[in-house]
Design an enzyme around this catalytic site. Sequence first.
Site, PDB file in Angstrom:
ATOM      1  N   TYR A  36      -1.729   0.582  10.127  1.00  0.00           N
ATOM      2  CA  TYR A  36      -1.970  -0.141   8.872  1.00  0.00           C
ATOM      3  C   TYR A  36      -0.719  -0.102   7.996  1.00  0.00           C
ATOM      4  O   TYR A  36      -0.222  -1.142   7.537  1.00  0.00           O
ATOM      5  CB  TYR A  36      -3.171   0.479   8.137  1.00  0.00           C
ATOM      6  CG  TYR A  36      -3.339  -0.054   6.738  1.00  0.00           C
ATOM      7  CD1 TYR A  36      -3.584  -1.397   6.516  1.00  0.00           C
ATOM      8  CD2 TYR A  36      -3.233   0.794   5.636  1.00  0.00           C
ATOM      9  CE1 TYR A  36      -3.723  -1.894   5.228  1.00  0.00           C
ATOM     10  CE2 TYR A  36      -3.369   0.311   4.351  1.00  0.00           C
ATOM     11  CZ  TYR A  36      -3.610  -1.034   4.154  1.00  0.00           C
ATOM     12  OH  TYR A  36      -3.741  -1.522   2.876  1.00  0.00           O
ATOM     13  N   THR A  87       0.810  -1.203   0.000  1.00  0.00           N
ATOM     14  CA  THR A  87       0.000   0.000   0.000  1.00  0.00           C
ATOM     15  C   THR A  87       0.846   1.257   0.000  1.00  0.00           C
ATOM     16  O   THR A  87       1.957   1.264   0.563  1.00  0.00           O
ATOM     17  CB  THR A  87      -0.901   0.010   1.252  1.00  0.00           C
ATOM     18  OG1 THR A  87      -1.485   1.302   1.391  1.00  0.00           O
ATOM     19  CG2 THR A  87      -0.111  -0.271   2.524  1.00  0.00           C
TER      20      THR A  87
HETATM   21  C1  UD1 Z   1      -6.990   4.043   1.045  1.00  0.00           C
HETATM   22  C2  UD1 Z   1      -7.260   2.619   1.474  1.00  0.00           C
HETATM   23  C3  UD1 Z   1      -6.069   1.999   2.082  1.00  0.00           C
HETATM   24  C4  UD1 Z   1      -4.904   2.164   1.160  1.00  0.00           C
HETATM   25  C5  UD1 Z   1      -4.664   3.631   0.927  1.00  0.00           C
HETATM   26  C6  UD1 Z   1      -3.489   3.855   0.022  1.00  0.00           C
HETATM   27  C7  UD1 Z   1      -9.584   2.281   1.999  1.00  0.00           C
HETATM   28  C8  UD1 Z   1     -10.625   2.230   3.059  1.00  0.00           C
HETATM   29  N1  UD1 Z   1      -8.361   2.604   2.387  1.00  0.00           N
HETATM   30  O1  UD1 Z   1      -6.886   4.825   2.158  1.00  0.00           O
HETATM   31  O2  UD1 Z   1      -6.310   0.641   2.297  1.00  0.00           O
HETATM   32  O3  UD1 Z   1      -3.770   1.592   1.704  1.00  0.00           O
HETATM   33  O4  UD1 Z   1      -5.825   4.147   0.302  1.00  0.00           O
HETATM   34  O5  UD1 Z   1      -3.122   5.214   0.063  1.00  0.00           O
HETATM   35  O6  UD1 Z   1      -9.841   2.038   0.855  1.00  0.00           O
HETATM   36  N2  UD1 Z   1     -12.683  10.780   2.911  1.00  0.00           N
HETATM   37  C9  UD1 Z   1     -13.708  11.652   3.221  1.00  0.00           C
HETATM   38  N3  UD1 Z   1     -14.943  11.137   3.481  1.00  0.00           N
HETATM   39  C10 UD1 Z   1     -15.198   9.796   3.453  1.00  0.00           C
HETATM   40  C11 UD1 Z   1     -14.144   8.906   3.155  1.00  0.00           C
HETATM   41  C12 UD1 Z   1     -12.900   9.433   2.899  1.00  0.00           C
HETATM   42  O7  UD1 Z   1     -13.510  12.864   3.262  1.00  0.00           O
HETATM   43  O8  UD1 Z   1     -16.350   9.404   3.710  1.00  0.00           O
HETATM   44  C13 UD1 Z   1     -11.360  11.330   2.575  1.00  0.00           C
HETATM   45  C14 UD1 Z   1     -10.220  10.849   3.448  1.00  0.00           C
HETATM   46  O9  UD1 Z   1     -10.036  11.658   4.573  1.00  0.00           O
HETATM   47  C15 UD1 Z   1      -9.042  10.948   2.443  1.00  0.00           C
HETATM   48  C16 UD1 Z   1      -9.686  10.586   1.108  1.00  0.00           C
HETATM   49  O10 UD1 Z   1     -11.082  10.861   1.271  1.00  0.00           O
HETATM   50  O11 UD1 Z   1      -8.557  12.249   2.371  1.00  0.00           O
HETATM   51  C17 UD1 Z   1      -9.516   9.145   0.708  1.00  0.00           C
HETATM   52  O12 UD1 Z   1      -9.911   8.334   1.809  1.00  0.00           O
HETATM   53  P1  UD1 Z   1     -10.230   6.780   1.665  1.00  0.00           P
HETATM   54  O13 UD1 Z   1     -11.033   6.558   0.437  1.00  0.00           O
HETATM   55  O14 UD1 Z   1     -10.760   6.299   2.960  1.00  0.00           O
HETATM   56  O15 UD1 Z   1      -8.833   6.145   1.381  1.00  0.00           O
HETATM   57  P2  UD1 Z   1      -7.456   6.282   2.209  1.00  0.00           P
HETATM   58  O16 UD1 Z   1      -7.667   6.530   3.627  1.00  0.00           O
HETATM   59  O17 UD1 Z   1      -6.640   7.256   1.447  1.00  0.00           O
END
Ligand code: UD1
Length: 328
Positions: free
Chosen positions: A142, A118
């Site tokens: 993680y 990752t």
């Molecule tokens: C994701 C992966 C992780 C991987 C990483 C690689 C998931 C759950 N996690 O993490 O396994 O190792 O990419 O970089 O797929 N966000 C919001 N609202 C939401 C959800 C997310 O604002 O409801 C924001 C988060 O704060 C972040 C971005 O969107 O800034 C992406 O978040 P997310 O899709 O959860 O992925 P990562 O945490 O980056």
Amino acid sequence: MNQKVLLTGGAGYIGSHVGLYLAEAGYDVIVFDNCSTGTPESVFFGELVVGDLSDVELLLHTLINHQISKVMHFAASISVPESVLRPLDYYDNNTRNTLNLLQCCNKVGVKEFVFSSTAAVYGQAEENPLKESSITVPINPYGRSKLMSEWMIQDAGQASNLNYVILRYFNVSGADSKGRIGSYSRNANHLIDNACNVVLHHQSHLKVFGIDFPTVDGTGVRDYIHVQDLALAHIAALNYLENGGSSQILNCGYGVGYSVLEVVERVKVISGIDIPLVIESRRPGDPACVIAHAEKIRHILDWHPHHDNLDDIISTALEWKRKNVSIK
Ligand code: UD1
């Protein structure tokens, strides 16, 4: 006789796509999965062994029984916020179980090993885009659990005939372009999933975790990669090892970053549905910006993505969820 590949976590989101495309490419697929987040429904081809990587006896028996010499290791816990709350579970399921797997692979002489790592191993990047040679200082359990796994694989590779490709995934989303498979996870909580959930009225609004990052609009920036391109990178990695390629660590991304608000805007345009936003504080362990330097994989594996645009990622994810309404 077809070549056999063992897929740990092959009933999960990414593993199940890889299993489908491996079978289409003529491989025999053996899935080893505890079905805690994955589901038997997503194993289209091959045999499913329901088991946990902590069950070393079953694991060893499976490797011997099927005369496995090729392994792809997907099985892992993958939520950054969950890892902050339950770090020891992550070291157990990700790090310790990878050790179990490597020990068993060593016993039976596995030669080719492809590992799901990752971008979280890089931590808060000082430089973007991130190169494979960039410093790895993960900022959450993680990422640390996966980096430790990488180290074990590298050391095992040094000391044995095991050749490996470690694939560092950036943000994976989307679904098979023919609509055959997608994410079955009922508690997926990543950004595009959550935004699709609002479109489909499974949730009323989207939380935006942080608007004070040092980014273009204050929200987190990520490099989103289509699951189908990522899955095909695994097959390219396996073929590369089969042809005598040396061990590698490779980023899997497109080298383009989108902020949370940019992603939300595209989901709105594609769906024609408004997405109410609620601003929350940053999630613990979230870096500001994570973008891949994405050249090495193209050069080493001759991998050419076919779905490298955000709209394609969003529309396949949304279509999959629309057709499978029970998955929220
Ligand atoms: C994701 C992966 C992780 C991987 C990483 C690689 C998931 C759950 N996690 O993490 O396994 O190792 O990419 O970089 O797929 N966000 C919001 N609202 C939401 C959800 C997310 O604002 O409801 C924001 C988060 O704060 C972040 C971005 O969107 O800034 C992406 O978040 P997310 O899709 O959860 O992925 P990562 O945490 O980056």
